[in-house]
Design an enzyme around this catalytic site. Sequence first.
Site, PDB file in Angstrom:
ATOM      1  N   LYS A 118     -47.830   1.090 -13.552  1.00 31.55           N
ATOM      2  CA  LYS A 118     -49.319   1.411 -13.325  1.00 31.55           C
ATOM      3  C   LYS A 118     -49.734   1.945 -11.882  1.00 31.55           C
ATOM      4  O   LYS A 118     -50.536   2.398 -11.803  1.00 31.55           O
ATOM      5  CB  LYS A 118     -50.117   0.284 -13.902  1.00 31.55           C
ATOM      6  CG  LYS A 118     -50.149   0.146 -15.348  1.00 31.55           C
ATOM      7  CD  LYS A 118     -51.151  -0.774 -15.998  1.00 31.55           C
ATOM      8  CE  LYS A 118     -51.106  -0.569 -17.554  1.00 31.55           C
ATOM      9  NZ  LYS A 118     -51.891  -1.572 -18.229  1.00 31.55           N
ATOM     10  N   LYS A 201     -45.213   6.384 -23.354  1.00 33.32           N
ATOM     11  CA  LYS A 201     -45.867   5.744 -24.207  1.00 33.32           C
ATOM     12  C   LYS A 201     -47.307   6.266 -24.552  1.00 33.32           C
ATOM     13  O   LYS A 201     -48.137   6.511 -23.488  1.00 33.32           O
ATOM     14  CB  LYS A 201     -45.799   4.023 -24.355  1.00 33.32           C
ATOM     15  CG  LYS A 201     -46.824   3.431 -23.412  1.00 33.32           C
ATOM     16  CD  LYS A 201     -46.999   2.165 -23.485  1.00 33.32           C
ATOM     17  CE  LYS A 201     -48.105   1.646 -22.711  1.00 33.32           C
ATOM     18  NZ  LYS A 201     -48.585   0.501 -23.024  1.00 33.32           N
ATOM     19  N   LYS A 204     -54.113   3.788 -23.730  1.00 38.13           N
ATOM     20  CA  LYS A 204     -55.560   4.029 -23.641  1.00 38.13           C
ATOM     21  C   LYS A 204     -56.003   4.720 -22.444  1.00 38.13           C
ATOM     22  O   LYS A 204     -57.013   5.378 -22.532  1.00 38.13           O
ATOM     23  CB  LYS A 204     -56.246   2.693 -23.745  1.00 38.13           C
ATOM     24  CG  LYS A 204     -55.988   1.581 -24.716  1.00 38.13           C
ATOM     25  CD  LYS A 204     -57.008   0.427 -24.671  1.00 38.13           C
ATOM     26  CE  LYS A 204     -56.332  -0.747 -24.963  1.00 38.13           C
ATOM     27  NZ  LYS A 204     -55.512  -1.475 -24.070  1.00 38.13           N
TER      28      LYS A 204
HETATM   29  N1  AQP Z   1     -47.904   2.790 -27.259  1.00 42.25           N
HETATM   30  C1  AQP Z   1     -47.685   1.711 -27.885  1.00 42.25           C
HETATM   31  N2  AQP Z   1     -46.907   1.324 -28.898  1.00 42.25           N
HETATM   32  C2  AQP Z   1     -47.014   0.221 -29.511  1.00 42.25           C
HETATM   33  N3  AQP Z   1     -47.459  -0.589 -29.029  1.00 42.25           N
HETATM   34  C3  AQP Z   1     -48.460  -0.758 -28.067  1.00 42.25           C
HETATM   35  N4  AQP Z   1     -49.219  -1.433 -27.230  1.00 42.25           N
HETATM   36  C4  AQP Z   1     -49.818  -0.601 -26.422  1.00 42.25           C
HETATM   37  N5  AQP Z   1     -49.400   0.510 -26.297  1.00 42.25           N
HETATM   38  C5  AQP Z   1     -48.692   0.694 -27.314  1.00 42.25           C
HETATM   39  C6  AQP Z   1     -49.337  -2.894 -27.697  1.00 42.25           C
HETATM   40  O1  AQP Z   1     -50.766  -3.022 -27.631  1.00 42.25           O
HETATM   41  C7  AQP Z   1     -51.202  -4.314 -27.124  1.00 42.25           C
HETATM   42  C8  AQP Z   1     -52.068  -4.107 -26.400  1.00 42.25           C
HETATM   43  O2  AQP Z   1     -52.111  -3.670 -25.157  1.00 42.25           O
HETATM   44  P1  AQP Z   1     -52.798  -3.993 -23.966  1.00 42.25           P
HETATM   45  O3  AQP Z   1     -54.328  -3.321 -24.093  1.00 42.25           O
HETATM   46  O4  AQP Z   1     -52.749  -5.385 -23.551  1.00 42.25           O
HETATM   47  O5  AQP Z   1     -52.368  -3.168 -22.849  1.00 42.25           O
HETATM   48  P2  AQP Z   1     -51.247  -2.096 -22.677  1.00 42.25           P
HETATM   49  O6  AQP Z   1     -49.924  -2.512 -23.151  1.00 42.25           O
HETATM   50  O7  AQP Z   1     -51.262  -1.622 -21.428  1.00 42.25           O
HETATM   51  O8  AQP Z   1     -51.709  -0.867 -23.608  1.00 42.25           O
HETATM   52  P3  AQP Z   1     -52.250   0.248 -23.219  1.00 42.25           P
HETATM   53  O9  AQP Z   1     -52.956   1.077 -24.395  1.00 42.25           O
HETATM   54  O10 AQP Z   1     -51.347   1.244 -22.464  1.00 42.25           O
HETATM   55  O11 AQP Z   1     -53.689   0.060 -22.363  1.00 42.25           O
HETATM   56  P4  AQP Z   1     -53.869   0.763 -20.820  1.00 42.25           P
HETATM   57  O12 AQP Z   1     -53.899   1.990 -20.833  1.00 42.25           O
HETATM   58  O13 AQP Z   1     -55.393   0.027 -20.642  1.00 42.25           O
HETATM   59  O14 AQP Z   1     -52.979  -0.034 -20.092  1.00 42.25           O
HETATM   60  C9  AQP Z   1     -49.649  -4.871 -26.665  1.00 42.25           C
HETATM   61  O15 AQP Z   1     -49.193  -5.754 -27.673  1.00 42.25           O
HETATM   62  C10 AQP Z   1     -48.903  -3.693 -26.599  1.00 42.25           C
HETATM   63  O16 AQP Z   1     -47.648  -4.118 -26.451  1.00 42.25           O
END
Ligand code: AQP
Length: 340
Positions: A118, A201, A204
């Site tokens: 990040k 991956k 969001k």
């Molecule tokens: N691509 C993915 N495939 C499977 N699981 C995923 N998770 C996130 N992306 C994938 C799972 O969703 C849960 C919540 O994640 P989070 O919001 O706490 O943060 P993150 O993992 O950083 O998710 P994002 O979507 O990538 O958010 P941003 O962009 O805001 O950082 C977790 O259980 C994660 O494993």
Amino acid sequence: MSKTAFTPRVFSGIQPSGNLTLGNYLGAVKRFVEMQESGIQTIYCMVDLHAVTVWQDPEKLRHNTRELAAAYIACGLDAEKSILFNQSQVSGHAELGWLFSCVARLGWMNRMTQFKDKAGKNAEKMSLGLYAYPALMAADILLYHTTHVPVGEDQKQHVELTRDIAAKFNHDYKTDFFPIPEPVIDGAGTRVMSLRDGSKKMSKSDPSDNSRINMTDDADTIAKKIRKAKTDPEPLPDNLDALKDRPEARNLINIYAGLSDQKPEAVIAEVAGQQFGQFKPLLADLAVAKLAPIGDEMARLMGDVAEIDRILGKGADRAAEIAEPILAKTFDIMGMVRSR
Ligand code: AQP
């Protein structure tokens, strides 16, 4: 290992950072719902304190927190069966987060790949909170004496750090107070990849909206994004090994498997020999059938924000009831005087 037998309890959370994706659904929320039905106590959080580790517009954060609550409910979480709340309404998360930032070692934090991903080359400009995030996540989990944590593959390292923090606390204070929680990472959707790049991956915060399917996308948008998803010119093979060097194709098979509750092996056997021109419409139909009703229900629930706030308030009260004695005991173990 802790010698105390802890009652099984599930905790997990998602950041209300907008654009809840198909990855969050398959990797997390869908599995939250399955665990809710398993008879174990389930606690699911909108982790707003984590979201503010990067800039959040206050109005949007409020909206995204309520929308994430609506998504939880639209996907099948039931506020009577599970405890649903937003993290900042239970102050114990922040308090235990501080204590655990005094237990975690800098060397452990330096190994966290999510911070490196990040922060990229801009680490100096990132918030201290983004760096300390895993200590707060450990607090989220251990504040409830959680034993099982359903997460996507990307969060495995943070749950392992949580285990290290629990073990070090127990060791340093010669106690068995905290359980050593297990990550629960299973199924075809634990690592959903970007639709534009099979090595990244789905996320969001990816600047490209075409890289992900949002839970609020309508049927046409879902179908269009799948049609445009990056693929290769080869037909689909009859076994998964042959997809080893075809990450985009493998991702679409995994998504199909996750949405249809099948194993990827079963899907590949079913679609072997198809060109993407045949397979993509099948996947689009499946995705629309599964996701569009969730998006519609989210929109309906967002029509009554007062009801969502009521659910979050009640959930926070129930969560605090479990958290408060655990936090108080932690203060006692550490030698903090509590005289009122
Ligand atoms: N691509 C993915 N495939 C499977 N699981 C995923 N998770 C996130 N992306 C994938 C799972 O969703 C849960 C919540 O994640 P989070 O919001 O706490 O943060 P993150 O993992 O950083 O998710 P994002 O979507 O990538 O958010 P941003 O962009 O805001 O950082 C977790 O259980 C994660 O494993």
